[in-house]
Design an enzyme around this catalytic site. Structure first.
Site, PDB file in Angstrom:
ATOM      1  N   LYS A 239      29.714  34.666  32.622  1.00  0.00           N
ATOM      2  CA  LYS A 239      30.349  36.022  31.966  1.00  0.00           C
ATOM      3  C   LYS A 239      30.848  35.796  30.596  1.00  0.00           C
ATOM      4  CE  LYS A 239      33.214  40.033  32.974  1.00  0.00           C
ATOM      5  NZ  LYS A 239      34.220  40.518  33.890  1.00  0.00           N
ATOM      6  N   LYS A 251      40.595  51.093  31.500  1.00  0.00           N
ATOM      7  CA  LYS A 251      41.905  50.364  32.038  1.00  0.00           C
ATOM      8  C   LYS A 251      43.115  51.058  31.318  1.00  0.00           C
ATOM      9  CE  LYS A 251      39.681  45.755  32.074  1.00  0.00           C
ATOM     10  NZ  LYS A 251      39.636  45.466  33.483  1.00  0.00           N
ATOM     11  N   ARG A 325      29.845  41.825  37.302  1.00  0.00           N
ATOM     12  CA  ARG A 325      28.999  41.524  38.202  1.00  0.00           C
ATOM     13  C   ARG A 325      27.320  42.053  37.806  1.00  0.00           C
ATOM     14  NH1 ARG A 325      32.326  44.620  42.717  1.00  0.00           N
ATOM     15  NH2 ARG A 325      33.837  43.807  41.242  1.00  0.00           N
TER      16      ARG A 325
HETATM   17  N1  BES Z   1      37.393  41.363  33.749  1.00  0.00           N
HETATM   18  C1  BES Z   1      37.760  42.312  34.776  1.00  0.00           C
HETATM   19  C2  BES Z   1      38.599  41.332  35.965  1.00  0.00           C
HETATM   20  C3  BES Z   1      39.949  40.845  35.419  1.00  0.00           C
HETATM   21  C4  BES Z   1      41.056  41.243  35.580  1.00  0.00           C
HETATM   22  C5  BES Z   1      40.062  39.580  34.740  1.00  0.00           C
HETATM   23  C6  BES Z   1      42.405  40.856  34.896  1.00  0.00           C
HETATM   24  C7  BES Z   1      41.151  39.076  34.159  1.00  0.00           C
HETATM   25  C8  BES Z   1      42.461  39.806  34.351  1.00  0.00           C
HETATM   26  C9  BES Z   1      36.549  42.922  35.541  1.00  0.00           C
HETATM   27  O1  BES Z   1      35.779  43.229  34.662  1.00  0.00           O
HETATM   28  C10 BES Z   1      37.206  43.969  36.144  1.00  0.00           C
HETATM   29  O2  BES Z   1      37.751  44.845  35.486  1.00  0.00           O
HETATM   30  N2  BES Z   1      37.266  44.057  37.541  1.00  0.00           N
HETATM   31  C11 BES Z   1      37.726  45.188  38.317  1.00  0.00           C
HETATM   32  C12 BES Z   1      36.876  45.390  39.518  1.00  0.00           C
HETATM   33  C13 BES Z   1      37.205  46.715  40.073  1.00  0.00           C
HETATM   34  C14 BES Z   1      37.150  47.845  39.267  1.00  0.00           C
HETATM   35  C15 BES Z   1      36.224  46.838  41.424  1.00  0.00           C
HETATM   36  C16 BES Z   1      39.099  44.785  38.793  1.00  0.00           C
HETATM   37  O3  BES Z   1      39.309  43.637  39.338  1.00  0.00           O
HETATM   38  O4  BES Z   1      40.032  45.518  38.740  1.00  0.00           O
HETATM   39 ZN    ZN Z   2      35.256  42.223  33.027  1.00  0.00          ZN
HETATM   40 MN    MN Z   3      36.073  45.168  33.746  1.00  0.00          MN
END
Ligand code: BES
Ligand code: ZN
Ligand code: MN
Length: 478
Positions: A239, A251, A325
């Site tokens: 990724k 976010k 994903r």
């Molecule tokens: N890149 C993030 C995951 C992440 C979170 C990496 C904190 C490093 C630190 C990913 O793209 C993401 O935002 N995932 C979400 C998924 C959810 C919306 C289903 C998450 O984990 O909150």
């Molecule tokens: Zn991400």
């Molecule tokens: Mn994300």
């Protein structure tokens, strides 16, 4: 900088002491009165003509490769603090206890203990300390081990530098150029599919997410053929989201910290492939790295949108922040259909949930092929990284079933790490698959170990390399 010498030459050396053990050489100095040999305890010992740094190693039976790496890193940090120019190290005790891997981990520790990132690129004053590893009696090819370890160091430094680089200085196409430049000195072929090509080819997940930014996405493909006689091609899918705002599922401001590090998976893959090619491992590897940003624009996805991925599956997007994903799924499909990859390892900073479950030092893993995963685990013995394999079942697959499309990009309120992994597996077309979620381990605000520094860790890079080495070894036997 590490070299090998016969015996001690430098006027300064590092010595090791174990807890409740008489390894302290200079009893007459009364050192045992003030130094207990506790893990990572250090003491500077001035001594006429030959000063030394005493480093505590803790209890001998608790010593593993991770400890060796950390002990040497702690020692290197001290040398740096004191601006030592040259320093001898005798690591034979570690090699006696843990074998050849102790050399590798010692070099990693010495080199990484002095890593730091600065955007302005300002170097430490003066030359870095030159470490001289004293030759270990009876150890064959110490030079080879050192050369291999130095390549691992380069890979980790590269991965850390990329992750630490501010997002406004590492757009997807910048990242593409940095990786392409990095792998130029080895036998790796690089090809970039640019935005227009992604569109023309129908990679809607990747060009759709990436199209949310004025800095366009791309798919970087790296090919290394170390074993042309074999049909087996290891597909490393990393990724490379150079900035993840979450898109319309924006976010919160607190979660924005560190969004520039959402490309740590791709960085680890680039480092590992470079090391594999430098070591001329007899294995075929193709990396597919989706590089993009995840932002808000007129064309950005909205929850409820349905798209068609490169492999033809339809995807219901319910959360635009679950973008990793999505872009990985197109990269996997492309790898299978166009690059003939036969096995898949994806690596990504994918879920906050994995950090909740395992914290900063253990990454999440999943696999649908036990013997493939065993190969990865054998590599872990050498890399000294920690992974926990999550199980999964039909009940989890059900969680990503969509009412309107083949699959949806979020699961239930629980097991977010498992459903994220399974989403990617939907695109693997039955090929053996390993999934590595390094969202918790790729980045640290407060280092957990002496070989880390604030910011990027280089997570996954050495484990990928040692898995490929294991694969080459097994193919050689077959
Ligand atoms: N890149 C993030 C995951 C992440 C979170 C990496 C904190 C490093 C630190 C990913 O793209 C993401 O935002 N995932 C979400 C998924 C959810 C919306 C289903 C998450 O984990 O909150
Ligand atoms: Zn991400
Ligand atoms: Mn994300």
């Amino acid at each position: 900088m590490v070299s090998i010498t016969e015996g001690k030459h430098a006027h300064f050396f590092i010595d090791f002491a174990w807890e409740k053990d008489g390894h302290i050489r200079s009893y007459r100095l009364g050192l045992e009165e003030v130094f207990e040999g506790k893990y990572l305890e250090t003491l500077y010992v001035p001594h006429p003509g030959q000063a030394f740094l005493l480093v505590g190693c803790g209890k001998e039976k608790e010593l593993g490769l991770l400890e060796v790496k950390e002990i040497l890193a702690a020692a290197a940090s001290k040398c740096r603090e004191w601006k030592v120019k040259e320093c001898s190290v005798d690591i034979s005790r570690f090699v006696d206890a843990l074998g050849r891997d102790a050399v590798t981990q010692s070099v990693l520790g010495l080199e990484l203990g002095s890593y730091s990132y600065s955007f302005s690129g300002k170097e430490e004053e003066g030359a870095p300390c030159r470490f001289q590893l004293e030759r270990v009696n009876g150890l064959e090819d110490m030079e080879g081990l050192l050369a291999e370890a130095e390549e691992l160091v380069r890979g980790i430094r590269f991965a850390r530098d990329m992750v630490n680089t501010p997002g406004n200085h590492l757009r997807p196409m910048d990242f593409d150029r940095r990786i392409t430049g990095f792998v130029q000195d080895v036998e790796i072929e690089a090809q970039t599919l640019v935005y227009g090509q992604l569109r023309a080819m129908g990679m809607e997940a990747l060009y759709g997410i990436g199209g949310s930014s004025e800095y366009p996405p791309c798919l970087l493909i790296l090919r290394y053929r170390g074993n042309p006689e074999s049909e087996e091609v290891y597909g490393l899918i990393g990724k490379g989201v150079t900035c993840d705002t979450g898109g319309y599922c924006l976010k919160g401001s607190k979660s924005m910290a560190g969004i520039k590090g959402d490309m740590a998976g791709a960085a680890a893959v680039a480092g590992a492939m470079h090391a594999a090619a430098a070591a001329k491992l007899k294995v075929n590897v193709t990396a597919c790295l989706p590089l993009c940003e995840n932002r808000i624009s007129q064309s950005a996805f909205l929850p409820g949108d349905v798209i068609t991925g490169y492999g033809g599956k339809t995807i219901e997007i319910l959360n635009t922040d679950a973008e990793g994903r999505l872009v990985l799924s197109d990269a996997v499909s492309y790898g299978i259909r166009e690059e003939n990859i036969t096995r898949i390892v994806d690596i990504a900073t994918l879920t906050g949930a994995v950090w909740n479950a395992l914290g900063y030092t253990i990454a999440g893993a999943m696999s649908d092929d036990d013997s493939f995963y065993r190969m990865f685990e054998k590599g872990l013995v050498h890399s000294a990284e920690k992974y926990l394999r999550f199980p999964f079942g039909r009940e989890h697959r059900k969680m990503i079933q969509s009412d309107v499309a083949d699959v949806k990009n979020t699961g239930a309120d629980c097991c977010g790490t498992i459903t994220a992994g399974l989403f990617i597996r939907e695109f693997c077309e039955g090929k053996p698959w390993i999934h590595l979620d390094i969202a918790g381990t790729a980045w640290c605000d407060t280092p957990s170990y002496a070989f880390e520094s604030k910011g990027a860790t280089g997570a996954g890079m050495t484990s990928l390399y040692f898995m490929l080495k294991e694969a080459a070894f097994l193919q050689g036997k077959a």
